[in-house]
Enzyme design. Sequence first.
Site, PDB file in Angstrom:
ATOM      1  N   LEU A 169       9.668   0.629  -2.436  1.00 31.39           N
ATOM      2  CA  LEU A 169       9.723   2.027  -2.909  1.00 31.39           C
ATOM      3  C   LEU A 169       8.543   2.857  -2.410  1.00 31.39           C
ATOM      4  CD1 LEU A 169      10.791   1.440  -6.654  1.00 31.39           C
ATOM      5  CD2 LEU A 169      12.254   1.924  -4.702  1.00 31.39           C
ATOM      6  N   TYR A 228       9.538   3.485   1.449  1.00 32.04           N
ATOM      7  CA  TYR A 228      10.674   4.319   1.894  1.00 32.04           C
ATOM      8  C   TYR A 228      10.760   5.656   1.165  1.00 32.04           C
ATOM      9  CZ  TYR A 228      14.310   2.351  -1.412  1.00 32.04           C
ATOM     10  OH  TYR A 228      15.058   1.951  -2.451  1.00 32.04           O
ATOM     11  N   GLU A 229       9.904   5.904   0.185  1.00 34.27           N
ATOM     12  CA  GLU A 229       9.816   7.272  -0.376  1.00 34.27           C
ATOM     13  C   GLU A 229       8.812   8.098   0.426  1.00 34.27           C
ATOM     14  OE1 GLU A 229      11.672   8.839  -2.374  1.00 34.27           O
ATOM     15  OE2 GLU A 229      12.867   7.198  -3.170  1.00 34.27           O
ATOM     16  N   GLY A 230       8.561   7.728   1.654  1.00 29.43           N
ATOM     17  CA  GLY A 230       7.696   8.532   2.522  1.00 29.43           C
ATOM     18  C   GLY A 230       6.292   7.997   2.663  1.00 29.43           C
ATOM     19  N   GLN A 289       2.514  11.152   0.713  1.00 32.79           N
ATOM     20  CA  GLN A 289       2.751  11.972  -0.486  1.00 32.79           C
ATOM     21  C   GLN A 289       1.420  12.512  -1.029  1.00 32.79           C
ATOM     22  OE1 GLN A 289       5.618  12.913  -1.150  1.00 32.79           O
ATOM     23  NE2 GLN A 289       6.871  11.413  -0.083  1.00 32.79           N
TER      24      GLN A 289
END
Length: 232
Positions: free
Chosen positions: A72, A75-77, A82
Amino acid sequence: MAAAAFDQAHADPDPVAAAEARTFYEFLVPIVKGFSTEMSLEVTSLGVQVHGGMGFIEETGAAQYYRDARILTIYEGTTAIQANDLIGRKTARDGGRSALAILARVRATVTELKQSETLAAIATRLEQACDALEHAIVFIAGAAKSDPRAVYAGSVPYLMLSGVVLSGWQMGRAALAATHQLAAGEGDATFLRTKLGTVRFFADHILTRASGLAETVVEGSAGTLAIEEANF
Ligand SMILES: Cc1cc2nc3c(=O)[nH]c(=O)nc-3n(C[C@H](O)[C@H](O)[C@H](O)COP(=O)(O)OP(=O)(O)OC[C@H]3O[C@@H](n4cnc5c(N)ncnc54)[C@H](O)[C@@H]3O)c2cc1C
């Protein structure tokens, strides 16, 4: 809360309220993606730990949650990207104005919590966490142009600090709602009392991380930048 702000940004007929909701939503996005996914690793790791050796063995299923959570934060950037977004575009770019406006909403909840004797300890922790976040925001806004490397060196701690404070805010709101329901004799009293216990735990065990994270944001760049790039 992020989804509600997104809906309000699209549907509120008042353009000022819609713009405020958009700013709030945009501030929350890196926290939802970065902080929540980092915390999922902590939670699923604890899930393995409480099962002892069996937690590590496939049959319990605990290790599967941990492994699933591990992707997570990628693949959430990725957490660092972030965090760069939060500290750069969402905080430094407007001189910390949006971040401080959001913090004012958290402080309004502190004021509400203070009105209840039984919630005073939670109010104190949340207020201390707000002070820590404000300390970090003021540093970021002040140094972003003059010393950007020092500011960006603290991006992930700032992401985690913001996540801790905003989570504590939601926990504080939950405590207020539970207290009102208990006073009115509504709802499931056991659930509501347990909710108050979990909020107290969060205040004493997680919100207290805020001051350390803020110190890292403000003071931590020397160590991060100590090794020259060529030596990596
Ligand atoms: C299973 C899986 C499913 C995916 N699904 C999707 C999808 O549906 N849609 C989609 O768009 N993408 C998807 N991705 C891609 C995902 O978004 C990328 O993996 C992610 O953006 C990271 O890029 P990267 O893997 O090239 O890592 P890199 O960009 O090489 O990053 C490696 C590390 O360096 C750090 N880093 C990189 N640049 C900086 C910087 N400037 N400052 C600080 N740190 C930095 C990163 O935080 C990371 O920790 C998926 C990936 C996987 C593995």
